[in-house]
Design a protein around this motif. Structure first.
Motif, PDB file in Angstrom:
ATOM      1  N   SER A  55      -9.859  -0.578   3.528  1.00 44.84           N
ATOM      2  CA  SER A  55      -9.003  -0.451   4.864  1.00 44.84           C
ATOM      3  C   SER A  55      -8.828   1.036   5.093  1.00 44.84           C
ATOM      4  CB  SER A  55      -8.155  -1.485   4.911  1.00 44.84           C
ATOM      5  OG  SER A  55      -8.616  -2.767   4.663  1.00 44.84           O
ATOM      6  N   LYS A  56      -8.473   1.476   6.247  1.00 45.93           N
ATOM      7  CA  LYS A  56      -8.179   2.607   6.706  1.00 45.93           C
ATOM      8  C   LYS A  56      -6.423   2.704   6.771  1.00 45.93           C
ATOM      9  CE  LYS A  56     -12.108   4.332   9.410  1.00 45.93           C
ATOM     10  NZ  LYS A  56     -12.649   4.689  10.779  1.00 45.93           N
ATOM     11  N   SER A  57      -6.020   1.518   6.990  1.00 44.06           N
ATOM     12  CA  SER A  57      -4.528   1.347   7.343  1.00 44.06           C
ATOM     13  C   SER A  57      -4.369  -0.035   6.859  1.00 44.06           C
ATOM     14  CB  SER A  57      -4.055   1.667   8.432  1.00 44.06           C
ATOM     15  OG  SER A  57      -4.731   0.910   9.475  1.00 44.06           O
ATOM     16  N   PRO A  75      -2.358  -8.741   3.673  1.00 44.87           N
ATOM     17  CA  PRO A  75      -3.287  -8.526   2.585  1.00 44.87           C
ATOM     18  C   PRO A  75      -4.350  -9.312   2.576  1.00 44.87           C
ATOM     19  CG  PRO A  75      -1.324  -9.781   1.854  1.00 44.87           C
ATOM     20  CD  PRO A  75      -1.033  -9.452   3.286  1.00 44.87           C
ATOM     21  N   TYR A  76      -4.635 -10.194   3.208  1.00 41.58           N
ATOM     22  CA  TYR A  76      -6.018 -11.115   3.285  1.00 41.58           C
ATOM     23  C   TYR A  76      -6.201 -11.486   4.782  1.00 41.58           C
ATOM     24  CZ  TYR A  76      -4.022 -12.155  -1.336  1.00 41.58           C
ATOM     25  OH  TYR A  76      -3.767 -12.007  -2.780  1.00 41.58           O
ATOM     26  N   GLN A  77      -7.305 -11.260   5.000  1.00 42.34           N
ATOM     27  CA  GLN A  77      -8.053 -11.872   6.427  1.00 42.34           C
ATOM     28  C   GLN A  77      -8.830 -12.992   6.010  1.00 42.34           C
ATOM     29  OE1 GLN A  77      -7.341 -10.881   9.603  1.00 42.34           O
ATOM     30  NE2 GLN A  77      -8.835 -12.582  10.090  1.00 42.34           N
ATOM     31  N   GLY A  78      -8.703 -14.096   6.953  1.00 39.16           N
ATOM     32  CA  GLY A  78      -9.330 -15.435   6.747  1.00 39.16           C
ATOM     33  C   GLY A  78      -8.026 -15.901   5.973  1.00 39.16           C
ATOM     34  N   THR A 111      -7.915  -5.318  -1.504  1.00 32.87           N
ATOM     35  CA  THR A 111      -7.095  -4.623  -2.573  1.00 32.87           C
ATOM     36  C   THR A 111      -6.629  -3.428  -2.745  1.00 32.87           C
ATOM     37  OG1 THR A 111      -9.572  -4.191  -3.394  1.00 32.87           O
ATOM     38  CG2 THR A 111      -8.827  -6.213  -4.321  1.00 32.87           C
ATOM     39  N   ASP A 112      -6.896  -2.758  -1.693  1.00 30.19           N
ATOM     40  CA  ASP A 112      -6.167  -1.405  -1.466  1.00 30.19           C
ATOM     41  C   ASP A 112      -4.877  -1.430  -0.753  1.00 30.19           C
ATOM     42  OD1 ASP A 112      -7.468  -2.091   0.939  1.00 30.19           O
ATOM     43  OD2 ASP A 112      -8.597  -0.350   1.060  1.00 30.19           O
ATOM     44  N   ALA A 113      -4.351  -2.289  -0.440  1.00 29.04           N
ATOM     45  CA  ALA A 113      -3.238  -2.822   0.209  1.00 29.04           C
ATOM     46  C   ALA A 113      -2.025  -2.216  -0.441  1.00 29.04           C
ATOM     47  CB  ALA A 113      -2.919  -4.215   0.386  1.00 29.04           C
ATOM     48  N   PRO A 114      -1.941  -2.174  -1.572  1.00 31.46           N
ATOM     49  CA  PRO A 114      -0.724  -1.573  -2.256  1.00 31.46           C
ATOM     50  C   PRO A 114      -0.719  -0.047  -2.058  1.00 31.46           C
ATOM     51  CG  PRO A 114      -1.612  -3.234  -3.738  1.00 31.46           C
ATOM     52  CD  PRO A 114      -2.345  -3.156  -2.565  1.00 31.46           C
ATOM     53  N   MET A 115      -1.843   0.482  -2.548  1.00 30.80           N
ATOM     54  CA  MET A 115      -2.029   2.013  -2.217  1.00 30.80           C
ATOM     55  C   MET A 115      -1.510   2.215  -0.804  1.00 30.80           C
ATOM     56  SD  MET A 115      -4.478   4.262  -0.731  1.00 30.80           S
ATOM     57  CE  MET A 115      -5.925   3.630  -1.013  1.00 30.80           C
ATOM     58  N   LEU A 116      -2.461   1.613   0.264  1.00 27.98           N
ATOM     59  CA  LEU A 116      -2.088   1.993   1.681  1.00 27.98           C
ATOM     60  C   LEU A 116      -0.735   1.793   2.057  1.00 27.98           C
ATOM     61  CD1 LEU A 116      -5.576   0.322   2.932  1.00 27.98           C
ATOM     62  CD2 LEU A 116      -4.893   2.818   2.855  1.00 27.98           C
ATOM     63  N   PHE A 117       0.031   0.558   1.486  1.00 33.48           N
ATOM     64  CA  PHE A 117       1.470   0.382   1.706  1.00 33.48           C
ATOM     65  C   PHE A 117       2.291   1.473   1.297  1.00 33.48           C
ATOM     66  CE2 PHE A 117       5.258  -2.435   0.910  1.00 33.48           C
ATOM     67  CZ  PHE A 117       5.580  -2.236   2.139  1.00 33.48           C
ATOM     68  N   LYS A 118       2.079   2.098   0.044  1.00 38.64           N
ATOM     69  CA  LYS A 118       2.813   3.296  -0.299  1.00 38.64           C
ATOM     70  C   LYS A 118       2.544   4.374   0.701  1.00 38.64           C
ATOM     71  CE  LYS A 118       3.632   2.556  -5.361  1.00 38.64           C
ATOM     72  NZ  LYS A 118       3.263   3.105  -6.530  1.00 38.64           N
ATOM     73  N   LYS A 119       1.312   4.787   0.974  1.00 44.57           N
ATOM     74  CA  LYS A 119       0.841   5.785   1.819  1.00 44.57           C
ATOM     75  C   LYS A 119       1.708   5.865   3.146  1.00 44.57           C
ATOM     76  CE  LYS A 119      -3.168   8.183   3.702  1.00 44.57           C
ATOM     77  NZ  LYS A 119      -4.837   7.919   3.906  1.00 44.57           N
ATOM     78  N   PHE A 120       1.686   4.406   3.686  1.00 38.01           N
ATOM     79  CA  PHE A 120       2.444   4.234   5.025  1.00 38.01           C
ATOM     80  C   PHE A 120       3.767   4.678   4.878  1.00 38.01           C
ATOM     81  CE2 PHE A 120       4.696   1.671   8.071  1.00 38.01           C
ATOM     82  CZ  PHE A 120       4.106   2.042   9.095  1.00 38.01           C
TER      83      PHE A 120
END
Length: 357
Positions: A55-57, A75-78, A111-120
């Motif tokens: 994901s980009k964001s 963190p999940y779609q569907g 799975t990249d949600a934690p990294m993207l969350f920190k970035k945000f």
């Protein structure tokens, strides 16, 4: 897959949707050409599969003024819960899938949600507004037991002192009581549990892979005892099917420790209309006309109303009866007497010397 003894139709037990409606963005449509044809494989394959994508964001700004949140994180779609009425089904079409069975058995795992969350959170100028987990799909759906993404997000929220709101209908949230308790001590979290019926037979049909209402009340009770502010969303209410349960639900959640409650009236936008209509005809054929017409009466003769302010609560006589009944029993059960506001002043990016406030 079982054969329905009343209608003779095939019924996918444990799934809410019973077919895959056409994706409005797809150029081609796939249909079953013959009853015994080789193309039946897709309908009989009911295993849940996980799809991993980048994901980009991960945090989305919510522009809708009537959903009660400013930012959401999913963190999940569907969602394998399979709730027949779920408004998030339509979003699955953006991923190239159907809003029907695909929504329940093809789960996108971020799975990249934690990294993207920190970035945000480390963006310049972030004001630590409340971010809601499960603004679209349930962050504690069955996939979370395996992937533990929601738990990682909560750990990050605690580390950064980021206020978090959660809404779920899964008792898996009790696994993370340790982190939630620490967040609550700092006034950084509030949890809403979704309960729209205490009728177990209805729950099994309408929300086939969710936690029972009894277990959800246990979640409210245990988290409340742990000092976590608890609310309940009685949503969505289905007129003619579950709206008569308002007094019993509000009494039960108040006794369990909930301090606030909200509700919505079911609306069937996009592909959900066909999915829910098919489900209602198969499961409640004797009540179909009554329920369908009452839903229409709440939305100006349609089963959906997109107007902000009206779409969630509906209008008309039945919608007003629901509103008045809900308001009365909230008052009788001392719900919504206190307004909660989470603390954004503690936010701090780890490694920096001072808070941003």
């Amino acid at each position: 897959m079982e054969l329905d003894s009343d209608t003779g139709d095939h019924y996918f037990k444990g799934r809410g949707a019973q077919f895959n409606p056409h994706n409005r963005f797809a150029k081609n449509d796939y249909v079953r050409a013959h009853q015994e044809g080789i193309d039946d494989w897709e309908e009989t394959d009911q295993k849940t599969t996980f799809i991993f994508g980048q994901s980009k964001s991960i945090v989305n700004k919510v522009d809708s003024p009537d959903v009660g949140m400013a930012y959401s994180l999913n963190p999940y779609q569907g969602c394998e819960h399979g709730c027949t009425y779920c408004y998030a089904r339509n979003a699955h079409e953006y991923w190239g899938f159907s809003a029907g069975l695909d929504f329940e058995r093809k789960i996108v795992v971020k799975t990249d949600a934690p990294m993207l969350f920190k970035k945000f959170l480390e963006r310049k100028g972030w004001d630590a507004s409340v971010i809601s987990l499960s603004g679209n799909t349930d962050c504690y759906q069955p996939a979370e037991r395996q992937f533990k993404i929601t738990r990682q997000l909560l750990e990050i929220a605690l580390e950064y002192r980021q206020p978090i709101g959660i809404i779920t209908k899964n008792s898996l949230i009790l696994r993370d009581m340790d982190i939630l308790t620490e967040l609550a001590k700092l006034n950084l979290c509030m949890v809403y549990v979704s309960i729209n019926s205490l009728n177990e037979q209805l729950r099994q049909k309408m929300e086939p892979r969710t936690t029972t209402a009894k277990q959800r009340l246990k979640v409210v009770e245990e988290l409340s005892k742990a000092g976590i502010p608890m609310g309940v969303m009685v949503a969505p209410l289905v007129p003619g099917l579950s709206d008569h349960e308002i007094p019993a639900i509000l009494k039960a959640v108040s006794n369990a420790g909930a301090q606030s409650a909200g509700y919505t009236v079911v609306r069937l936008n996009g592909a959900i209309a066909g999915i829910f209509e098919d489900w209602l005809r198969k499961n409640y054929p004797d009540r179909f006309e009554k329920v369908w017409h009452q839903i229409q009466s709440c939305h100006g003769g349609n089963v959906n109303d997109s107007r902000f302010g009206e779409r969630m609560r509906g209008d008309g006589n039945i919608a007003k009866l629901i509103h008045d009944n809900f308001k009365l029993h909230c008052r009788l059960n001392h719900l919504n007497e206190k307004r909660f506001k989470l603390d954004s002043s503690l936010f701090k990016v780890p490694g920096t010397q001072f808070s941003l406030f």
